[in-house]
Design a protein around this motif. Structure first.
Motif, PDB file in Angstrom:
ATOM      1  N   ILE A 207     -10.768  17.396  -5.821  1.00  0.00           N
ATOM      2  CA  ILE A 207     -10.322  16.037  -6.117  1.00  0.00           C
ATOM      3  C   ILE A 207      -9.288  16.049  -7.235  1.00  0.00           C
TER       4      ILE A 207
ATOM      5  N   ALA B 201     -10.126  20.217   2.448  1.00  0.00           N
ATOM      6  CA  ALA B 201     -11.072  19.099   2.449  1.00  0.00           C
ATOM      7  C   ALA B 201     -11.954  19.141   3.699  1.00  0.00           C
TER       8      ALA B 201
ATOM      9  N   TYR C 148     -15.967  19.386   4.006  1.00  0.00           N
ATOM     10  CA  TYR C 148     -16.715  18.434   4.837  1.00  0.00           C
ATOM     11  C   TYR C 148     -17.702  19.167   5.739  1.00  0.00           C
TER      12      TYR C 148
ATOM     13  N   TYR D 198     -13.376  12.788   1.706  1.00  0.00           N
ATOM     14  CA  TYR D 198     -14.186  12.811   0.490  1.00  0.00           C
ATOM     15  C   TYR D 198     -15.194  11.656   0.476  1.00  0.00           C
TER      16      TYR D 198
ATOM     17  N   LEU E  30     -16.763  19.510  -5.281  1.00  0.00           N
ATOM     18  CA  LEU E  30     -15.575  18.723  -4.946  1.00  0.00           C
ATOM     19  C   LEU E  30     -14.698  18.401  -6.141  1.00  0.00           C
TER      20      LEU E  30
END
Length: 323
Positions: free
Chosen positions: A244, A119, A123, A218, A240
């Motif tokens: 997710i 993650a 980012y 997220y 994503l």
């Protein structure tokens, strides 16, 4: 530890998933196929990421490590479970039981932190694209993977510290297909309520903290992209979506375990199966089916290694038929 507190249980009896002989034969075939798919699917991802130079990026480096953990996660208990389907007496030694407890928390804790690392990679890629190469260097990726294994090791050692010195002097039947820590703790010859609370708190803190970091990252990504353009938003959602989906599948059962106040053994067994079998098989499916670069690389490797063999075999058959 004195003799009064020493364990006299040398092995544990595993009740497995069911007692029906017909179902056990079905489960043997079903889980054997699933296990082969898990190992081959994740191994294919590791080989693809390793040998395809177009995938030598931080995201795929972390994905390859996730596939390795998934293989380990599926291998600490599943092969024995499959073998036990053909065995009338399903037992495991005391040291083997402790080893299973050690590995399940090592791999689960490591995978949680690795998902946070993935993650963080997304980012940086979406919110700080100009600094991506600098921030997500090979050294940074190696440090992130090392931290995931270190956290998993600390987590499992802390869990074992509650268990390894417990006195087991009588009951030795575990209502599962592997040594699940809460069930083994209940077999100790003392009041284990406090220890069970510590075990739940330990796992709960790790699960909730990593899940909170994932959700926060997220949200920051989506808010950042929302301020840019609809095209960037669509691209971010596409990137994503697989991450997710894996997070929901991995942490959903965790949240259920710690929120649901009652113990239901059929549900617990289903969750155990989910973590040891279905999560390792869903990860490669989700990441490969939603990733065009990964699908193209796998297709290229398969064609490179299999097509020449198929052509040579066909030519051999043709030559044989002509003669």
């Amino acid at each position: 530890m004195d003799k009064a507190n020493s364990s006299v249980v040398s092995e544990f009896v595993l009740l497995g998933l069911c007692s029906s002989q017909n179902l056990q034969l079905f489960y043997f075939v079903f889980f054997s196929v699933l296990y082969m798919v898990i190992v081959l699917g994740n191994l294919l991802i590791i080989l693809t990421v390793t040998f395809d130079t177009s995938l030598h990026s931080p995201m795929y480096f972390l994905l390859g490590n996730l596939s390795f953990i998934d293989i380990c996660q599926a291998s600490f208990a599943t092969p024995k479970m499959i073998a036990d389907f053909l065995s009338e007496h399903k037992t495991i030694s005391f040291s083997g039981c402790i080893a299973q407890i050690f590995f399940v928390h090592l791999f689960t804790g490591g995978e949680m932190v690795l998902l946070v690392s993935m993650a963080y990679d997304r980012y940086v890629a979406i919110c700080k694209p100009l600094y991506y190469v600098i921030i997500m260097s090979r050294r940074t990726c190696t440090v992130l993977v090392t931290i995931s294994w270190a956290v998993g090791l600390v987590h499992t050692l802390s869990q074992l510290s509650f268990t390894v010195n417990l006195p087991f002097c009588g009951p030795n039947v575990v209502d599962s297909f592997f040594c699940d820590l809460p069930r083994v703790t209940k077999l100790a010859c003392l009041d284990s309520n406090i220890i069970e609370i510590l075990i739940v708190v330990n796992s709960g803190v790790l699960s909730l903290s990593t899940f909170s970091l994932l959700v926060s990252s997220y949200i920051i990504i989506l808010v950042t992209v929302l301020l840019k353009s609809s095209a960037a938003m669509a691209k971010a959602f596409s990137t994503l979506a697989s991450h997710i989906a894996v997070v929901i599948l991995f942490f959903g059962p965790c949240i259920f375990i710690y929120v649901w106040p009652f113990t239901i053994y059929p549900v617990d067994k289903l969750l155990d199966i989910f973590y040891t079998v279905f999560t390792p098989i869903l990860n490669p499916i989700i990441y490969t089916l939603r990733n065009r670069d990964m699908k193209a690389a796998i297709r290229k490797i398969v064609n490179y290694y299999l097509r020449p063999r198929i052509i040579s075999e066909m030519s051999l058959v043709v030559r044989t038929s002509l003669h």
